[in-house]
Design an enzyme around this catalytic site. Structure first.
Site, PDB file in Angstrom:
ATOM      1  N   GLU A  88       9.286  15.397  64.837  1.00 14.18           N
ATOM      2  CA  GLU A  88       7.835  16.277  64.467  1.00 14.18           C
ATOM      3  C   GLU A  88       7.877  17.376  65.391  1.00 14.18           C
ATOM      4  O   GLU A  88       7.397  18.275  64.721  1.00 14.18           O
ATOM      5  CB  GLU A  88       7.137  15.437  64.144  1.00 14.18           C
ATOM      6  CG  GLU A  88       7.162  14.293  63.129  1.00 14.18           C
ATOM      7  CD  GLU A  88       7.012  15.006  61.870  1.00 14.18           C
ATOM      8  OE1 GLU A  88       5.962  15.923  61.491  1.00 14.18           O
ATOM      9  OE2 GLU A  88       7.596  14.145  61.024  1.00 14.18           O
ATOM     10  N   SER A 463     -22.142 -42.627  44.062  1.00 16.05           N
ATOM     11  CA  SER A 463     -22.522 -43.852  44.777  1.00 16.05           C
ATOM     12  C   SER A 463     -22.356 -43.325  46.479  1.00 16.05           C
ATOM     13  O   SER A 463     -22.835 -43.981  47.142  1.00 16.05           O
ATOM     14  CB  SER A 463     -21.514 -45.133  44.627  1.00 16.05           C
ATOM     15  OG  SER A 463     -21.780 -45.570  43.352  1.00 16.05           O
TER      16      SER A 463
END
Length: 771
Positions: A88, A463
């Site tokens: 770059e 239960s």
């Protein structure tokens, strides 16, 4: 004369240049005041997503539009920085923001090439554009970009500018910054990438979509070679390193970020909490949320639940293909067409979706979403065997070409036909001493059903709710040796709150007078109802709130004794924790701490700890007796299959609702409480005899087998105020030389037997004749 002719052109050029300079200066004077402040750069706060971690610090979830991992410049690999500069801006450390040499070089290249082939943007100019400007190609924008670049260079050092670039630049696949891109493309942290991978990443800023290695691997490779060549030309790497990196294969990570373990339901719970506290900022502030779940426990819970659900589903046979698609006539685009046709269908972990290409009685060839054609034969066809026959009775359910099926590899690594279960399940495990969530699985598959059954499913506990009624009875003077009459009962609508009711025991039999300990172990419904009658329904309704239950969800009618109210698995876990921790009320928590992006702690959990700052809600003697009785549930009651764990320190209770609609097992050891539930989202029977002991308990056992692996067997010493006495198991009364030992509150020691044994024998004989 010649001098005069030369002077005029020179003056003209000078005038034009002066005018140009004046225009530039004027433009600069106009634009400079409008340039944005650099505060966003000097106080850089990137949009870092919300991240959720396990107790060990493993990433288990992420939320945010941008994938981003901030990395400091000194933590960035040197060869990556060199690759970025080579690709770059190789004169980055020499220019002042605008590279005039680079501009001239680009202009010459573009003139020779006959078009705009090269740009001249420096890294500083790209930083200016990415933070402040648009990407429109206008002279004004370019001029503003250059002025901003000068301003940035004047205010920040080179390393800081490069750091901003490394973290801010968009690199495709929702990834911002090179650290996030390394995870996205290679599935590894930035400090683990090699030179070849660094060069491929460095080639992305020019055109992320064009050079994306997932979408365009060939173009990405060409761009990578260019970057490596530039690095070599600039003397950043040797010829040997260049040659090696150019030939080195790069494995592309084609999936989204993988997480350390399956914890989708818990991750979503954490996301909701953080969003409620921080709003939309939750997804951009880089918050780190450390949960309480550990990888071993969470994985054990996940696999236990899925296996248990699949085992249940397998008992009821294959239901046929999920759907049918039309196979393309032309084989040229077969793979592409099939992949598109399968898009609406999603895999469920190792249960993969596939479409049948050909079928006969001995083999099925199917295409699955990975692009592979697999053959299923032998044992792999057993589950769906009858759907392979050309039987008119099967109608549209027959497996034929175009059928969408599910496949999975078995223990021998061979493919087999399976199906996605329709039943749902949940498992939650907490530390009873402080409420810390150890593991949480809210359903079979989060991607198919986001409803969290641990926290959102209000179901009848059946239960498994009886221990809370029995605990209430201990406070009212009952003892484990109290004789309860397990005999037939009938109630009219006024007594039940709805319609007449004739409750029965699960096995349809009556045991007559039995001790309360035996009634709980064998889950006797009639005995439980009589206990509730004796202590008072309103008292029981108020008593259960001590454990964290909502009294409004447990109406004050006799069916409450059988768990006819509603509770969530999380509520049940918290309730059972009170028995496990000697009577303290703890509150579940799953977030240990919240940190900001700098690691500063914003919030830390402050749990209620048993014995320290938690409230004592039941007598520790009560908790001890209930644990003792629930140990009998496992040793000689409805949960004896749990004995295979080989431990005598576990206790719990099965739960099965009317018509086998909900199946539960709630159990614990001194340091772990775990609740497993199975049922359909739209309540319907699981099937005859699909009890809590058969459906939910295997899930509980499978999880606890791993969770308890390294935990020593615990002891439960009787607390102060508990005494033992020898009793007659038939009468529950003390006897010299009684057959069994029993625990009692010291003030509730039963009396000595008054009737001779022969009279009790006569009573039992009469009972047997009547029932």
């Amino acid at each position: 004369m010649i001098f005069r002719w030369l002077t005029y052109p020179f003056l003209a050029v000078l005038a034009i240049s002066s005018i140009g300079i004046l225009l530039i200066v004027f433009a600069a004077l106009v634009i400079i005041p409008t340039l944005p402040s650099l505060e966003v750069l000097t106080d850089y706060r990137p949009k870092i997503p919300l991240r959720i971690y396990s107790a060990e610090g493993l990433l288990i979830g992420e939320f945010g539009e941008e994938r981003r991992d901030f990395v400091r410049i000194d933590e960035t690999p040197t060869f990556l920085k060199q690759a970025i500069l080579a690709a770059e801006d190789d004169r980055f450390y020499q220019h002042g923001g605008v590279d005039y040499i680079g501009v001239l070089r680009a202009a010459y290249s573009n003139f020779v090439g006959g078009g705009a082939l090269q740009g001249a943007s420096t890294i500083t100019m790209q930083v200016a554009r990415n933070f402040f400007l648009t990407k429109e190609k206008t002279l004004t924008r370019k001029f503003s970009e250059a002025l901003l670049a000068f301003k940035i260079e004047h205010s920040l050092g080179k390393d800081k500018i490069l750091e901003l670039y490394i973290n801010q630049i968009y690199l495709g696949q929702r990834s911002y910054g090179f650290s996030a891109a390394a995870q996205t493309y290679f599935g590894k942290p930035l400090n683990a990438i090699n030179l070849a991978e660094a060069a491929m990443l460095a080639g992305l800023p020019k055109a992320p979509s064009r050079f994306n290695p997932v979408v365009n691997p060939k173009r990405a490779k060409i761009r990578q070679r260019y970057v490596l060549r530039r690095m070599h030309e600039l003397g950043m790497i040797t010829s040997e390193a260049f040659a090696m990196a150019e030939k080195q294969p790069v494995a592309i990570h084609r999936q989204t970020r993988n997480y350390a373990m399956p914890a989708d339901y818990l991750v979503e719970m954490a996301r909701q909490v953080i969003y409620q506290r921080f709003g939309d900022e939750a997804y951009t502030r880089g918050l780190k949320v450390y949960t309480t779940v550990s990888k071993p426990d969470q994985e054990a819970a996940y696999h236990a639940l899925r296996k248990g659900v699949l085992d249940y589903d397998h008992r009821y046979g294959y239901r046929g293909p999920e759907a049918f698609i039309t196979l393309p006539v032309n084989d040229d685009d077969l793979k592409k067409n099939l992949e598109e046709a399968l898009q609406p269908f999603h895999d469920s972990d190792d249960i993969q979706v596939a479409v049948v290409l050909s079928v006969n009685a001995n083999a099925v060839d199917a295409f699955h979403k990975d692009g592979e054609v697999v053959r299923i034969s032998g044992e792999g066809l057993t589950f769906a065997k009858k759907f392979l026959a050309n039987d008119p009775k099967l109608g549209d359910k027959r497996i034929r070409p175009g059928a969408v099926i599910r496949i999975q590899k078995n223990e021998k690594n061979l493919w087999r036909i399976v199906q996605l279960p329709q039943v749902e399940a949940a498992l939650v495990s907490i530390d009873p001493n402080d409420g810390r969530v150890r593991a949480l699985i809210g359903g079979f598959d989060f991607n198919h059903n986001q409803f969290n059954h641990v926290t959102q499913a209000w179901r009848q506990p059946g239960s498994s709710f009886k221990p809370f009624i029995y605990s209430a009875s201990l406070e009212k003077g009952f003892t484990p040796a109290t004789i309860i009459n397990d005999a037939p009962l009938f109630f009219d609508a006024a007594q039940t709150g709805s319609k007449s009711w004739e409750p029965k025991n699960f096995d349809g039999k009556f045991s007559g007078p039995i001790r309360m300990r035996v009634a709980l172990a064998q889950s006797k419904n009639l005995a439980s109802i009589r206990i509730l009658q004796a202590i008072g329904i309103r008292y029981a309704q108020d008593y259960i709130t001590r454990f964290g239950f909502d009294s409004n969800r447990h109406p004050p009618f006799l069916p409450m004794a059988l768990g006819a109210g509603s509770a969530t698995p999380m509520q049940m876990a918290v309730g059972y924790a009170t028995f496990a921790n000697s009577g303290f009320r703890v509150y579940p928590y799953f977030i240990a701490r919240i940190e900001d992006d700098q690691g500063r702690i914003l919030e830390q959990a402050q749990p209620h700890v048993a014995g320290i700052n938690a409230k004592q809600v039941i007598d520790p003697r009560n908790a001890f007796l209930m644990t003792s009785m629930m140990q009998d549930v496992i040793q000689r009651g409805t949960a004896t299959s749990a004995k295979r764990l080989g431990r005598n320190d576990i206790a719990g209770k099965t739960g099965t609702t009317s018509n086998f609609i909900d199946a539960w097992f709630c159990g614990y050891q001194k340091d772990i409480v775990t609740v497993a539930w199975v049922g359909y989202d739209e309540p319907k029977p699981l099937g005859r005899n699909e009890t809590g002991g058969r459906v939910a308990l295997p899930i509980w056992i499978s999880y606890m087998e791993k969770a308890l692996k390294d935990i020593p067997v615990a002891t439960y010493p009787p607390p102060k105020g508990i005494i033992t006495a020898r009793i007659n198991p038939e009468t529950g009364l003390r006897e010299q030389g009684g057959a069994i030992n029993e625990y009692f509150f010291h003030e509730q020691l039963p009396p000595e037997a008054e009737l001779p044994t022969e009279e009790f024998d006569a009573i039992e004989e009469l009972w047997d004749r009547l029932f």
